[in-house]
Design a protein around this motif. Structure first.
Motif, PDB file in Angstrom:
ATOM      1  N   PRO A   2     -19.662  -1.038  22.362  1.00  0.00           N
ATOM      2  CA  PRO A   2     -18.800   0.093  22.685  1.00  0.00           C
ATOM      3  C   PRO A   2     -19.007   1.257  21.716  1.00  0.00           C
ATOM      4  O   PRO A   2     -19.318   1.048  20.549  1.00  0.00           O
ATOM      5  CB  PRO A   2     -17.387  -0.475  22.557  1.00  0.00           C
ATOM      6  N   SER A   5     -14.918   5.803  18.553  1.00  0.00           N
ATOM      7  CA  SER A   5     -14.162   6.986  18.926  1.00  0.00           C
ATOM      8  C   SER A   5     -13.288   7.429  17.771  1.00  0.00           C
ATOM      9  O   SER A   5     -12.798   6.613  16.996  1.00  0.00           O
ATOM     10  CB  SER A   5     -13.280   6.682  20.137  1.00  0.00           C
ATOM     11  N   ASN A   9      -7.056   3.702  20.610  1.00  0.00           N
ATOM     12  CA  ASN A   9      -6.885   3.190  21.971  1.00  0.00           C
ATOM     13  C   ASN A   9      -5.555   3.651  22.553  1.00  0.00           C
ATOM     14  O   ASN A   9      -5.469   3.976  23.734  1.00  0.00           O
ATOM     15  CB  ASN A   9      -6.959   1.664  21.986  1.00  0.00           C
ATOM     16  N   ALA A  64     -22.025   6.781  30.490  1.00  0.00           N
ATOM     17  CA  ALA A  64     -20.871   6.033  30.004  1.00  0.00           C
ATOM     18  C   ALA A  64     -20.024   5.528  31.170  1.00  0.00           C
ATOM     19  O   ALA A  64     -19.539   4.385  31.152  1.00  0.00           O
ATOM     20  CB  ALA A  64     -20.034   6.898  29.063  1.00  0.00           C
ATOM     21  N   LEU A  65     -19.872   6.355  32.188  1.00  0.00           N
ATOM     22  CA  LEU A  65     -19.126   5.945  33.374  1.00  0.00           C
ATOM     23  C   LEU A  65     -19.811   4.770  34.051  1.00  0.00           C
ATOM     24  O   LEU A  65     -19.168   3.767  34.387  1.00  0.00           O
ATOM     25  CB  LEU A  65     -18.983   7.121  34.336  1.00  0.00           C
ATOM     26  N   ASP A  67     -21.902   2.625  32.756  1.00  0.00           N
ATOM     27  CA  ASP A  67     -21.812   1.445  31.881  1.00  0.00           C
ATOM     28  C   ASP A  67     -20.424   0.815  31.945  1.00  0.00           C
ATOM     29  O   ASP A  67     -20.300  -0.401  31.869  1.00  0.00           O
ATOM     30  CB  ASP A  67     -22.155   1.815  30.437  1.00  0.00           C
ATOM     31  N   SER A  68     -19.391   1.639  32.081  1.00  0.00           N
ATOM     32  CA  SER A  68     -18.029   1.097  32.099  1.00  0.00           C
ATOM     33  C   SER A  68     -17.731   0.294  33.364  1.00  0.00           C
ATOM     34  O   SER A  68     -16.780  -0.471  33.407  1.00  0.00           O
ATOM     35  CB  SER A  68     -17.005   2.223  31.947  1.00  0.00           C
ATOM     36  N   LEU A  69     -18.546   0.481  34.386  1.00  0.00           N
ATOM     37  CA  LEU A  69     -18.350  -0.235  35.645  1.00  0.00           C
ATOM     38  C   LEU A  69     -19.051  -1.581  35.699  1.00  0.00           C
ATOM     39  O   LEU A  69     -18.874  -2.341  36.649  1.00  0.00           O
ATOM     40  CB  LEU A  69     -18.816   0.643  36.822  1.00  0.00           C
ATOM     41  N   LYS A  70     -19.828  -1.882  34.684  1.00  0.00           N
ATOM     42  CA  LYS A  70     -20.581  -3.154  34.659  1.00  0.00           C
ATOM     43  C   LYS A  70     -19.694  -4.291  34.259  1.00  0.00           C
ATOM     44  O   LYS A  70     -18.751  -4.191  33.555  1.00  0.00           O
ATOM     45  CB  LYS A  70     -21.772  -3.041  33.707  1.00  0.00           C
TER      46      LYS A  70
END
Length: 70
Positions: A2, A5, A9, A64-65, A67-70
């Motif tokens: 990840p 940031s 969170n 990033a979008l 990757d976040s769906l995997k």
């Protein structure tokens, strides 16, 4: 791995919850929600990212979008 940031969170989740709440309040269907969020992203990039960096920022966001769906 990840991405790190500078935001907690909790900060991210609170803002996401507010955005989702507005879409739910308006009873926005999925396609309208995605169109509005996409237009918002475009606006943010155009208004706050130098023109020379916009394509790279947009590509990084798209990656990033995905990757976040995997």
């Amino acid at each position: 791995m990840p991405a790190l940031s500078k935001y907690t969170n909790e900060e991210v989740e609170q803002l996401v919850d507010q955005l989702v709440a507005v879409l739910a309040e308006k009873k926005a269907p999925v396609d309208l929600s995605l169109m509005c969020l996409g237009n918002t992203i475009t606006h943010i990039i155009k208004e706050h990212v130098p023109e020379a960096k916009r394509a790279a920022v947009a590509q990084n966001f798209a990656n990033a979008l995905t990757d976040s769906l995997k």
